[in-house]
Write a protein that holds these residues in place. Structure first.
Motif, PDB file in Angstrom:
ATOM      1  N   THR A 139      29.029  47.885  18.923  1.00 12.21           N
ATOM      2  CA  THR A 139      28.180  46.980  18.142  1.00 12.21           C
ATOM      3  C   THR A 139      28.867  45.628  18.136  1.00 12.21           C
ATOM      4  OG1 THR A 139      29.232  47.595  16.061  1.00 12.21           O
ATOM      5  CG2 THR A 139      27.233  48.808  16.677  1.00 12.21           C
ATOM      6  N   THR A 140      28.051  44.572  18.055  1.00 11.22           N
ATOM      7  CA  THR A 140      28.608  43.226  18.153  1.00 11.22           C
ATOM      8  C   THR A 140      27.621  42.211  17.583  1.00 11.22           C
ATOM      9  OG1 THR A 140      29.757  41.741  19.686  1.00 11.22           O
ATOM     10  CG2 THR A 140      27.716  42.732  20.480  1.00 11.22           C
ATOM     11  N   PHE A 141      28.058  40.951  17.548  1.00  6.42           N
ATOM     12  CA  PHE A 141      27.173  39.874  17.107  1.00  6.42           C
ATOM     13  C   PHE A 141      26.226  39.488  18.239  1.00  6.42           C
ATOM     14  CE2 PHE A 141      30.700  39.300  14.118  1.00  6.42           C
ATOM     15  CZ  PHE A 141      29.989  39.276  12.927  1.00  6.42           C
ATOM     16  N   ARG A 142      24.968  39.261  17.885  1.00  3.04           N
ATOM     17  CA  ARG A 142      23.938  38.947  18.871  1.00  3.04           C
ATOM     18  C   ARG A 142      24.147  37.612  19.569  1.00  3.04           C
ATOM     19  NH1 ARG A 142      19.337  41.924  18.861  1.00  3.04           N
ATOM     20  NH2 ARG A 142      19.116  43.419  17.167  1.00  3.04           N
ATOM     21  N   THR A 143      24.496  36.565  18.823  1.00  5.77           N
ATOM     22  CA  THR A 143      24.421  35.207  19.379  1.00  5.77           C
ATOM     23  C   THR A 143      25.761  34.556  19.662  1.00  5.77           C
ATOM     24  OG1 THR A 143      24.266  34.288  17.155  1.00  5.77           O
ATOM     25  CG2 THR A 143      22.185  34.773  18.283  1.00  5.77           C
ATOM     26  N   ILE A 144      26.848  35.142  19.260  1.00  2.00           N
ATOM     27  CA  ILE A 144      28.152  34.521  19.498  1.00  2.00           C
ATOM     28  C   ILE A 144      28.514  34.724  20.975  1.00  2.00           C
ATOM     29  CG2 ILE A 144      30.605  34.618  18.926  1.00  2.00           C
ATOM     30  CD1 ILE A 144      29.743  35.341  16.061  1.00  2.00           C
ATOM     31  N   PRO A 145      28.824  33.640  21.699  1.00  2.00           N
ATOM     32  CA  PRO A 145      29.020  33.717  23.149  1.00  2.00           C
ATOM     33  C   PRO A 145      30.044  34.753  23.616  1.00  2.00           C
ATOM     34  CG  PRO A 145      28.961  31.429  22.444  1.00  2.00           C
ATOM     35  CD  PRO A 145      28.950  32.275  21.203  1.00  2.00           C
ATOM     36  N   TRP A 146      31.114  34.940  22.863  1.00  2.00           N
ATOM     37  CA  TRP A 146      32.125  35.898  23.312  1.00  2.00           C
ATOM     38  C   TRP A 146      31.821  37.308  22.799  1.00  2.00           C
ATOM     39  CZ3 TRP A 146      33.192  32.105  19.690  1.00  2.00           C
ATOM     40  CH2 TRP A 146      33.542  32.539  18.415  1.00  2.00           C
ATOM     41  N   ASN A 147      30.624  37.520  22.299  1.00  2.00           N
ATOM     42  CA  ASN A 147      30.180  38.840  21.858  1.00  2.00           C
ATOM     43  C   ASN A 147      29.047  39.313  22.770  1.00  2.00           C
ATOM     44  OD1 ASN A 147      30.845  39.276  18.304  1.00  2.00           O
ATOM     45  ND2 ASN A 147      32.151  38.436  19.846  1.00  2.00           N
ATOM     46  N   CYS A 148      27.828  39.455  22.275  1.00  2.00           N
ATOM     47  CA  CYS A 148      26.734  40.031  23.053  1.00  2.00           C
ATOM     48  C   CYS A 148      26.598  39.443  24.467  1.00  2.00           C
ATOM     49  CB  CYS A 148      25.420  39.908  22.279  1.00  2.00           C
ATOM     50  SG  CYS A 148      24.009  40.634  23.115  1.00  2.00           S
ATOM     51  N   PRO A 149      26.556  38.122  24.637  1.00  2.00           N
ATOM     52  CA  PRO A 149      26.422  37.584  26.004  1.00  2.00           C
ATOM     53  C   PRO A 149      27.570  38.002  26.934  1.00  2.00           C
ATOM     54  CG  PRO A 149      25.898  35.895  24.395  1.00  2.00           C
ATOM     55  CD  PRO A 149      26.475  37.054  23.629  1.00  2.00           C
ATOM     56  N   PHE A 150      28.773  38.096  26.391  1.00  2.00           N
ATOM     57  CA  PHE A 150      29.929  38.548  27.176  1.00  2.00           C
ATOM     58  C   PHE A 150      29.706  39.972  27.670  1.00  2.00           C
ATOM     59  CE2 PHE A 150      33.939  41.020  26.901  1.00  2.00           C
ATOM     60  CZ  PHE A 150      34.627  40.457  27.967  1.00  2.00           C
ATOM     61  N   TYR A 151      29.304  40.860  26.767  1.00  2.00           N
ATOM     62  CA  TYR A 151      29.101  42.262  27.143  1.00  2.00           C
ATOM     63  C   TYR A 151      27.922  42.426  28.100  1.00  2.00           C
ATOM     64  CZ  TYR A 151      32.467  43.164  23.453  1.00  2.00           C
ATOM     65  OH  TYR A 151      33.597  43.161  22.689  1.00  2.00           O
ATOM     66  N   GLU A 152      26.888  41.610  27.941  1.00  2.00           N
ATOM     67  CA  GLU A 152      25.765  41.664  28.885  1.00  2.00           C
ATOM     68  C   GLU A 152      26.232  41.335  30.299  1.00  2.00           C
ATOM     69  OE1 GLU A 152      21.699  40.748  26.426  1.00  2.00           O
ATOM     70  OE2 GLU A 152      23.038  39.040  26.752  1.00  2.00           O
ATOM     71  N   ARG A 153      27.119  40.358  30.425  1.00  2.00           N
ATOM     72  CA  ARG A 153      27.647  40.012  31.750  1.00  2.00           C
ATOM     73  C   ARG A 153      28.446  41.164  32.358  1.00  2.00           C
ATOM     74  NH1 ARG A 153      28.453  35.217  28.991  1.00  2.00           N
ATOM     75  NH2 ARG A 153      30.701  35.536  28.744  1.00  2.00           N
ATOM     76  N   LEU A 154      28.960  42.057  31.518  1.00  2.00           N
ATOM     77  CA  LEU A 154      29.718  43.209  31.997  1.00  2.00           C
ATOM     78  C   LEU A 154      28.834  44.433  32.244  1.00  2.00           C
ATOM     79  CD1 LEU A 154      32.892  42.938  29.733  1.00  2.00           C
ATOM     80  CD2 LEU A 154      32.568  42.101  32.062  1.00  2.00           C
ATOM     81  N   GLY A 155      27.520  44.289  32.032  1.00  2.00           N
ATOM     82  CA  GLY A 155      26.586  45.370  32.326  1.00  2.00           C
ATOM     83  C   GLY A 155      26.046  46.123  31.121  1.00  2.00           C
ATOM     84  N   PHE A 156      26.471  45.775  29.921  1.00  2.00           N
ATOM     85  CA  PHE A 156      25.935  46.419  28.720  1.00  2.00           C
ATOM     86  C   PHE A 156      24.534  45.888  28.458  1.00  2.00           C
ATOM     87  CE2 PHE A 156      30.413  47.093  28.211  1.00  2.00           C
ATOM     88  CZ  PHE A 156      30.554  48.229  27.426  1.00  2.00           C
ATOM     89  N   ARG A 157      23.711  46.721  27.826  1.00  2.00           N
ATOM     90  CA  ARG A 157      22.370  46.278  27.445  1.00  2.00           C
ATOM     91  C   ARG A 157      22.197  46.471  25.941  1.00  2.00           C
ATOM     92  NH1 ARG A 157      19.372  50.996  26.837  1.00  2.00           N
ATOM     93  NH2 ARG A 157      20.236  52.747  27.981  1.00  2.00           N
TER      94      ARG A 157
END
Length: 191
Positions: free
Chosen positions: A135-153
């Protein structure tokens, strides 16, 4: 950043600590990990809505020790075996759930977090698990967007397992507004 010229004259750029390795956490390192988590949280000072996290609680020593015993607490160390970051997780059913990942603020941005996540994925694959979750923050760049770049959805509300709902509910009870958080999943391919 250090630029070196190899024999062929093409510049090489070295960033961050070289020789970072991942290994299991030792019991005598727990307080160091708690300091790393406090250091990592300083990044939140710059975001007014989340600045309170920079002085908030960190993962307890008891939780660290339990995850060490379970074999799901790993540390990133430099060539001198000094901890720079860590990832603690728990196995829940067929998933490896990341409880906390923190990198000391002086060592952020050099791929240590990426290396810790890759290690967790490798462990989940080796153990025959189906997914890595967090679980993580939706909008903080080093959170959700970071994990999306690693393949998480991001998991939609209707795709949440009862366990993931419980995790988000517990976070909300500790002051993390549900509308700012999300659950994420990376499915593991069979080896």
């Amino acid at each position: 950043m250090v630029t070196q010229l190899p024999l062929d004259g093409v510049p090489l750029v070295k960033t961050g600590p070289s020789g970072v390795t991942i290994r299991p956490v030792r019991d005598d390192e727990v307080e160091t990990l708690r300091q790393i988590e406090r250091s990592a949280a300083q990044a939140f000072r710059l975001i007014e809505a989340f600045s309170w996290l920079s002085v908030g609680e960190v993962q307890s020593a008891e939780v660290h020790h339990a995850l060490i015993k379970a074999g799901t607490n790993w540390v990133a160390v430099d060539e001198g075996d000094h901890p720079l970051g860590f990832l603690s997780a728990e196995i829940s059913g067929r998933d490896l759930h990341i409880c906390e990942i923190s990198v000391d603020h002086l060592h952020q941005g050099f791929g240590i977090g990426r290396k810790l996540i890759a290690h967790a994925i490798d462990i989940a694959t080796t153990r025959g698990l189906q997914a890595v979750t967090l679980t993580t923050f939706r909008t903080i760049p080093w959170n959700c967007p970071f994990y999306e770049r690693l393949g998480f959805r991001v998991l939609d509300e209707d795709a949440l397992s009862p366990r993931m709902r419980d995790v988000l509910d517990l976070e909300e009870a500790h002051g993390l507004r549900r509308d700012t958080r999300c659950a994420m999943r990376l499915d593991i391919s069979a080896p």
